[in-house]
Write an enzyme that holds these catalytic residues in place. Structure first.
Site, PDB file in Angstrom:
ATOM      1  N   ASP A  83       0.837  -1.207   0.000  1.00  0.00           N
ATOM      2  CA  ASP A  83       0.000   0.000   0.000  1.00  0.00           C
ATOM      3  C   ASP A  83       0.869   1.254   0.000  1.00  0.00           C
ATOM      4  O   ASP A  83       0.723   2.134  -0.842  1.00  0.00           O
ATOM      5  CB  ASP A  83      -0.936  -0.011   1.225  1.00  0.00           C
ATOM      6  CG  ASP A  83      -1.763  -1.274   1.284  1.00  0.00           C
ATOM      7  OD1 ASP A  83      -2.637  -1.439   0.429  1.00  0.00           O
ATOM      8  OD2 ASP A  83      -1.509  -2.108   2.175  1.00  0.00           O
ATOM      9  N   TYR A 107       5.549 -14.690  -0.200  1.00  0.00           N
ATOM     10  CA  TYR A 107       5.017 -14.946   1.141  1.00  0.00           C
ATOM     11  C   TYR A 107       5.588 -16.311   1.574  1.00  0.00           C
ATOM     12  O   TYR A 107       6.802 -16.442   1.629  1.00  0.00           O
ATOM     13  CB  TYR A 107       3.484 -14.892   1.127  1.00  0.00           C
ATOM     14  CG  TYR A 107       2.947 -13.587   0.511  1.00  0.00           C
ATOM     15  CD1 TYR A 107       3.132 -12.376   1.158  1.00  0.00           C
ATOM     16  CD2 TYR A 107       2.306 -13.581  -0.726  1.00  0.00           C
ATOM     17  CE1 TYR A 107       2.669 -11.180   0.607  1.00  0.00           C
ATOM     18  CE2 TYR A 107       1.837 -12.395  -1.288  1.00  0.00           C
ATOM     19  CZ  TYR A 107       2.023 -11.199  -0.622  1.00  0.00           C
ATOM     20  OH  TYR A 107       1.574 -10.029  -1.187  1.00  0.00           O
ATOM     21  N   GLU A 125       1.625  -6.368  -5.489  1.00  0.00           N
ATOM     22  CA  GLU A 125       1.251  -5.499  -6.615  1.00  0.00           C
ATOM     23  C   GLU A 125       2.448  -4.725  -7.173  1.00  0.00           C
ATOM     24  O   GLU A 125       2.777  -4.822  -8.349  1.00  0.00           O
ATOM     25  CB  GLU A 125       0.155  -4.528  -6.159  1.00  0.00           C
ATOM     26  CG  GLU A 125      -0.222  -3.520  -7.218  1.00  0.00           C
ATOM     27  CD  GLU A 125      -1.528  -2.795  -6.952  1.00  0.00           C
ATOM     28  OE1 GLU A 125      -2.408  -3.324  -6.258  1.00  0.00           O
ATOM     29  OE2 GLU A 125      -1.677  -1.669  -7.472  1.00  0.00           O
TER      30      GLU A 125
HETATM   31  O1  TRH Z   1       4.475  -6.225   0.317  1.00  0.00           O
HETATM   32  P1  TRH Z   1       3.480  -6.743  -0.637  1.00  0.00           P
HETATM   33  O2  TRH Z   1       3.085  -8.129  -0.439  1.00  0.00           O
HETATM   34  O3  TRH Z   1       2.204  -5.829  -0.612  1.00  0.00           O
HETATM   35  C1  TRH Z   1       0.860  -6.290  -0.660  1.00  0.00           C
HETATM   36  C2  TRH Z   1       0.212  -6.040  -1.948  1.00  0.00           C
HETATM   37  O4  TRH Z   1       0.276  -4.694  -2.289  1.00  0.00           O
HETATM   38  C3  TRH Z   1      -1.221  -6.463  -1.888  1.00  0.00           C
HETATM   39  O5  TRH Z   1      -1.855  -6.224  -3.111  1.00  0.00           O
HETATM   40  C4  TRH Z   1      -1.891  -5.690  -0.805  1.00  0.00           C
HETATM   41  O6  TRH Z   1      -3.206  -6.085  -0.695  1.00  0.00           O
HETATM   42  C5  TRH Z   1      -1.150  -5.953   0.458  1.00  0.00           C
HETATM   43  O7  TRH Z   1       0.199  -5.582   0.316  1.00  0.00           O
HETATM   44  C6  TRH Z   1      -1.743  -5.149   1.581  1.00  0.00           C
HETATM   45  O8  TRH Z   1       4.074  -6.623  -2.133  1.00  0.00           O
HETATM   46  P2  TRH Z   1       4.280  -5.369  -3.104  1.00  0.00           P
HETATM   47  O9  TRH Z   1       2.986  -4.821  -3.567  1.00  0.00           O
HETATM   48  O10 TRH Z   1       5.201  -5.799  -4.135  1.00  0.00           O
HETATM   49  O11 TRH Z   1       4.983  -4.274  -2.202  1.00  0.00           O
HETATM   50  C7  TRH Z   1       6.304  -4.365  -1.775  1.00  0.00           C
HETATM   51  C8  TRH Z   1       6.942  -2.996  -1.801  1.00  0.00           C
HETATM   52  O12 TRH Z   1       8.175  -3.014  -1.079  1.00  0.00           O
HETATM   53  C9  TRH Z   1       7.281  -2.525  -3.206  1.00  0.00           C
HETATM   54  O13 TRH Z   1       7.035  -1.140  -3.313  1.00  0.00           O
HETATM   55  C10 TRH Z   1       8.773  -2.796  -3.324  1.00  0.00           C
HETATM   56  C11 TRH Z   1       9.209  -2.522  -1.923  1.00  0.00           C
HETATM   57  N1  TRH Z   1      10.481  -3.152  -1.531  1.00  0.00           N
HETATM   58  C12 TRH Z   1      11.599  -2.351  -1.379  1.00  0.00           C
HETATM   59  O14 TRH Z   1      11.538  -1.139  -1.626  1.00  0.00           O
HETATM   60  N2  TRH Z   1      12.767  -2.918  -0.954  1.00  0.00           N
HETATM   61  C13 TRH Z   1      12.875  -4.254  -0.691  1.00  0.00           C
HETATM   62  O15 TRH Z   1      13.964  -4.733  -0.291  1.00  0.00           O
HETATM   63  C14 TRH Z   1      11.716  -5.059  -0.887  1.00  0.00           C
HETATM   64  C15 TRH Z   1      11.801  -6.548  -0.630  1.00  0.00           C
HETATM   65  C16 TRH Z   1      10.533  -4.488  -1.292  1.00  0.00           C
END
Ligand code: TRH
Length: 356
Positions: free
Chosen positions: A15, A182, A262
């Site tokens: 988010d 996950y 996402e």
């Molecule tokens: O963390 P997520 O599983 O987020 C999820 C999804 O958005 C899902 O749709 C939503 O319903 C839920 O959250 C609440 O995966 P996502 O979307 O890829 O977000 C991870 C964020 O973290 C992304 O912006 C990339 C960032 N990130 C970094 O900046 N550095 C890192 O080392 C890592 C591993 C991730």
């Protein structure tokens, strides 16, 4: 223009990750953004440099909203409800802001159907105003995907060896696979496959849940056979939390990316490498339909479909071997098609210009 983006962090990092990227992209194009979030704790590692033009602000129950003058555009991300006092302020402004509800990304047909639909607010906070739904998506009838104007040039100038060295990763030319997931049921099977493949692989495991999942497999459940092959074929590097900027570079550096949620999915699409998506699981299994729609939109070959099915626990057959060439061709082709559509920020700006 001045934007107010509201974000409630449900869990994980998606988010705030999406909201930060949108805010930073708007600021890069010259707008200013107040990013109101109920949990800002991820920003110091996600965006350590911050961004001129973006002001992250805490969204507390006791924030004095009456003292806050709404900007030109108000975005409630992922259906989070605006604070009532702020919505009322918007309704009383002589020239009310454009009010948008930015939805979750899906390839399901309802995204195109509902994109830009108006929702008049008949009573309660903000009564008299109309908010609009804005759906990101994978085709021209949707709002598109976040893609900053400088992204492709940065990607073209990327030097993988130098970047890996900066991260302290001692790369010897082996295959690189990133892991951001996950707790996939097939994780053990995948680790075993890599350990037994003749080609050496270095697995770069993202911090948090992916690292715990890998360690649980290695400590408890899987045995690699034969032992020597673990040493020769699979090495594992556990990464610290990277900034979003470096996370993008991780995806560019790898030959195969495992992503989730996402935002990382979209970034992996732009990386144009084979990818495997761990979809955010929903209790009623609604994510199964969402996963199939995504694979359809991608034109995924059979091996990629069945890998996704097993990785996401939708099917329980043995994990198929990756078909590297087919997967790479599929992703390159999809990226090419996605680049033909306007990015999300451009589309948001266009919509606001038409509706102010
Ligand atoms: O963390 P997520 O599983 O987020 C999820 C999804 O958005 C899902 O749709 C939503 O319903 C839920 O959250 C609440 O995966 P996502 O979307 O890829 O977000 C991870 C964020 O973290 C992304 O912006 C990339 C960032 N990130 C970094 O900046 N550095 C890192 O080392 C890592 C591993 C991730």
């Amino acid at each position: 223009m001045h934007w107010d983006i509201f974000c409630k962090v449900i869990d994980n990092h998606g988010d705030i990750g999406v909201c930060w990227r949108l805010a930073a992209d708007l600021a890069q194009r010259g707008d200013t953004v107040r990013l109101w979030a109920d949990d800002l704790t991820a920003l110091p590692w996600m965006a350590p440099q911050g961004r001129a033009g973006v002001t992250p602000l805490p969204w507390h129950d006791d924030t004095d909203w009456v003292a806050v003058i709404p900007g030109d555009v108000v975005v409630e991300a992922f259906g989070c409800e605006l604070p009532a006092a702020f919505a009322n302020q918007m309704a009383q402004t002589p020239c009310p802001p454009v009010w948008l509800n930015l939805e979750y990304l899906t390839a399901e047909p309802y995204a195109a159907r509902n994109h830009k639909l108006p929702s008049p607010v008949l009573h309660g906070p903000g009564a008299g105003l109309t908010k609009h739904f804005f759906y990101p998506g994978f085709n021209a009838s949707t709002g598109g995907l976040l893609r900053e104007p400088t992204l492709l040039a940065e990607q073209a100038a990327f030097e993988r060896t130098a970047w890996l060295r900066q991260q302290g990763i001692d790369w010897q030319g082996e295959r690189l696979v990133s892991l951001f997931c996950y707790e996939p049921a097939a994780l053990g099977a995948w680790l075993r496959w890599l350990a037994n493949d003749p080609m050496p692989t270095r697995l770069l495991v993202a911090f948090g849940r992916p690292q715990h999942a890998v360690q649980a497999e290695i400590n408890g459940q899987i045995t690699f056979e034969p032992r020597q092959k673990l040493a020769s074929s699979l090495s594992i590097s556990y990464l610290p939390a990277l900034s979003q900027r470096d996370f993008d570079r991780l995806l560019w550096a790898c030959d195969l990316n495992f992503v989730r949620g996402e935002d990382s999915l979209v970034r992996a699409l732009w990386a144009s490498k084979p990818l495997v998506w761990h979809i955010y699981p929903q209790h009623d299994n609604a994510h199964h339909t969402k996963l199939h729609a995504f694979l359809d939109a991608m034109n995924a070959p059979a091996s990629l479909r069945s890998f996704h099915g097993v990785w996401n626990g939708v099917s329980h057959t043995p994990l198929p071997a990756p078909d590297w060439a087919d997967w790479a061709a599929c992703l390159a082709d999809w990226r090419h098609r996605l680049l033909a559509q306007n990015d999300l920020t451009t589309q948001l700006l266009g919509f606001v210009a038409e509706n102010r």
